[in-house]
Design a protein around this motif. Structure first.
Motif, mmCIF file in Angstrom:
data_model
loop_
_atom_site.group_PDB
_atom_site.id
_atom_site.type_symbol
_atom_site.label_atom_id
_atom_site.label_comp_id
_atom_site.label_asym_id
_atom_site.label_seq_id
_atom_site.Cartn_x
_atom_site.Cartn_y
_atom_site.Cartn_z
ATOM 1 N N PHE A 47 0.830 -1.201 0.000
ATOM 2 C CA PHE A 47 0.000 0.000 0.000
ATOM 3 C C PHE A 47 0.866 1.253 0.000
ATOM 4 O O PHE A 47 1.697 1.450 0.875
ATOM 5 N N GLU A 48 0.683 2.073 -1.015
ATOM 6 C CA GLU A 48 1.362 3.362 -1.126
ATOM 7 C C GLU A 48 0.303 4.391 -1.484
ATOM 8 O O GLU A 48 -0.245 4.351 -2.593
ATOM 9 N N SER A 49 0.038 5.303 -0.587
ATOM 10 C CA SER A 49 -1.036 6.254 -0.828
ATOM 11 C C SER A 49 -0.758 7.154 -2.025
ATOM 12 O O SER A 49 -1.690 7.646 -2.671
ATOM 13 N N ASN A 50 0.511 7.359 -2.366
ATOM 14 C CA ASN A 50 0.849 8.229 -3.493
ATOM 15 C C ASN A 50 1.408 7.444 -4.679
ATOM 16 O O ASN A 50 2.187 7.976 -5.474
ATOM 17 N N LEU A 51 0.994 6.194 -4.830
ATOM 18 C CA LEU A 51 1.490 5.362 -5.921
ATOM 19 C C LEU A 51 1.227 6.043 -7.264
ATOM 20 O O LEU A 51 0.106 6.445 -7.569
ATOM 21 N N THR A 52 2.288 6.151 -8.070
ATOM 22 C CA THR A 52 2.210 6.783 -9.390
ATOM 23 C C THR A 52 2.901 5.857 -10.388
ATOM 24 O O THR A 52 4.107 5.976 -10.614
ATOM 25 N N PRO A 53 2.182 4.910 -10.995
ATOM 26 C CA PRO A 53 2.844 3.923 -11.851
ATOM 27 C C PRO A 53 3.305 4.457 -13.201
ATOM 28 O O PRO A 53 4.133 3.830 -13.858
ATOM 29 N N ASN A 54 2.786 5.604 -13.636
ATOM 30 C CA ASN A 54 3.151 6.165 -14.931
ATOM 31 C C ASN A 54 4.450 6.948 -14.807
ATOM 32 O O ASN A 54 4.494 8.005 -14.167
ATOM 33 N N HIS A 55 5.509 6.463 -15.445
ATOM 34 C CA HIS A 55 6.814 7.104 -15.238
ATOM 35 C C HIS A 55 6.875 8.493 -15.864
ATOM 36 O O HIS A 55 7.777 9.285 -15.543
ATOM 37 N N THR A 56 5.941 8.845 -16.762
ATOM 38 C CA THR A 56 5.939 10.188 -17.331
ATOM 39 C C THR A 56 5.214 11.194 -16.445
ATOM 40 O O THR A 56 5.299 12.411 -16.690
ATOM 41 N N ASP A 57 4.513 10.715 -15.421
ATOM 42 C CA ASP A 57 3.789 11.608 -14.507
ATOM 43 C C ASP A 57 4.732 12.028 -13.382
ATOM 44 O O ASP A 57 4.601 11.618 -12.233
ATOM 45 N N THR A 58 5.689 12.875 -13.725
ATOM 46 C CA THR A 58 6.737 13.218 -12.768
ATOM 47 C C THR A 58 6.219 14.063 -11.601
ATOM 48 O O THR A 58 6.817 14.076 -10.528
#
Length: 486
Positions: A274-285
């Protein structure tokens, strides 16, 4: 309406082809060489009123390869615009997919949409193709979301093509036959608003009402009722995403469905740890579309949609409707999370209990879904031991509070645990498992694809011998990092 008995017996009423000519471009699919079906979805077939055994595989192959349409189809690429990462882009539309036709089924209209169909006027220098990796990921996503009862587009079938496609590397080409009640997006309304085409804006709204929400036609203010419907359904959709740890990762307004469906699967991911700020898109810097940002982004997108409707609905009324978003989302989310924790009634302090549980999962880097499932298993009734999933000195204090909360419930443990298992899945579309399926398919083995698809369609039902499909990634695995071509 009589049920279809085969693909050839489907009937089409292609309303979109009767809209003004600049709503779309008529484009025929580009035929691809050496196309081979990889899998057919029983749930997708059912949406068309068919059984998989009813479907002629050669005929479906000819359709999904772009070689031969069904009678009554009128392929076209839709035109729309939208905000991408917060910036308005007027040059959008179907760039690699075509709306082949609108099938009339006993369950209502269903769009048949071919992804990877070739270049269109909206391809923006793209090749109009799809790769096997992204096609399998979208195919499985439709199955997984349907299994979790999250509104979504779905696919009838996925196929590999004999031609290679260049993305980050050279990859096998693929096509996906996608199904949806509608492909109307927030971006369709933005386009008409920006063009100051008020009559067409109203025409599109009334089309959505007549075609998909006929119960709203008799309201005193049907257009307001439609916007309220969109706000409510979007809030409920986001609540389900948050409750099940799903990150869409590209919540541009052109990727938002007017019917509240999950639309356009790219670098999405389901939670592992669990990561509340998970951002899997590597272009979404900037983390604009991180997991914990999704509720706010959806409201931002709805506000943009509301702005587009100002020629038709009073601004104050639009604001009142938008104000219903937050309480609708919170209420829906609370119901879902109480269900996952086995709480049938609503009690004061439930929100704190849920928040503490999530903080516990995050601080201990626990697996999101396995931890919920552990709470649901019979072997944790006595003592509720979660030590195999959660290593934290705070676990015991949370469990003590949880036990006291369960004492306020009238259901017995057996009934409660059974209910929890129904909403706490064993089989999740984890990125590393999807990658295993993709690699097997690239080598010509489609058995993992069919197996995983079947498990995801009923994700809470334990299947003996399928333990590998419920495994979390190893603790040393790198964080999820995907591209928009994923």
């Amino acid at each position: 309406m009589a049920s279809a008995t085969s693909l050839e017996s489907l009937t089409f009423d292609n309303v979109w082809s009767r809209f003004p000519q600049d709503f779309f471009s008529r484009v025929s699919p580009t035929p691809w060489r050496d196309t081979r079906l990889l899998d057919i979805s029983p749930a997708g077939a059912a949406r068309l009123g068919l059984e998989v055994d009813d479907i002629d595989r050669d005929r479906l192959t000819a359709l999904i390869s772009g070689e031969r349409l069904l009678d009554g189809m009128e392929p076209l690429a839709q035109k729309y615009t939208g905000h991408q990462f917060g910036t308005y882009n007027p040059a959008l539309g179907d760039g690699r997919g075509l709306l082949l036709g609108e099938a009339m089924t006993s369950q209502g209209p269903i769009d048949l949409h071919l992804k990877g169909a070739g270049q269109t006027p909206y391809s923006r220098f793209g090749d109009g193709r799809a790769v096997l990796r992204s096609s399998i990921r979208e195919y499985l996503a439709g199955e997984a979301m349907t299994g979790l009862k999250i509104p979504t587009t779905q696919a009838l079938a996925v196929a590999i093509n004999g031609e290679k496609v260049m993305r980050e590397r050279v990859e096998p080409g693929a096509t996906l036959l996608r199904l949806a009640e509608s492909h109307v997006r927030f971006g369709h309304f933005e386009w008409l608003y920006q063009q100051q085409r008020v009559e067409d804006l109203e025409r599109l709204m009334r089309h959505v009402i007549d075609r998909h929400r006929p119960n709203l036609a008799h309201q005193d203010a049907p257009l307001e009722a439609l916007f309220q419907d969109v706000v409510t359904r979007t809030a409920e959709l986001i609540a389900r995403w948050q409750a099940y740890g799903f990150v869409h990762a590209v919540m541009n307004t052109d990727n938002m469905s007017i019917l509240g469906l999950t639309l356009d699967y790219g670098p999405y991911a389901f939670m592992d740890r669990f990561e509340s700020n998970l951002t899997p898109n590597h272009t979404d810097t900037s983390g604009r579309y991180a997991f914990d940002q999704q509720p706010g982004v959806a409201l931002w997108n709805l506000t943009v949609l509301g702005q587009s409707l100002t020629p038709l609905i009073e601004v104050e009324r639009l604001r009142e409707i938008l104000d219903s978003y937050e309480p609708t989302l919170q209420a829906a989310y609370a119901i879902l999370m109480r269900g996952r924790l086995g709480l049938e009634t609503e009690q004061e302090g439930d929100g704190e209990l849920i928040d503490e549980w999530l903080r516990l999962l995050e601080s201990s880097r626990a697996d999101f879904h396995r931890s919920f499932r552990a709470l649901s298993e019979r072997d944790v009734v006595g003592g509720l031991s979660l030590s195999a999933e959660i290593e934290s000195p705070e676990l015991d204090s949370w469990l003590e509070r949880y036990r006291r909360r369960l004492d306020q419930e009238s259901r017995g443990d057996t009934e409660r645990l059974a209910a929890m298992r129904r909403v706490n899945p064993l089989y999740i579309l984890r990125t590393h498992l999807a990658q295993q399926v993709i690699e097997a398919a690239e080598e010509g083995d489609t058995r993992p694809l069919a197996t995983f698809r079947e498990l995801l369609s009923a994700p809470s039902v334990r299947r003996p011998g399928m333990e590998i499909w419920s495994e979390a990634p190893s603790a040393s695995a790198p964080p999820v990092c995907l591209s928009c071509s994923s």
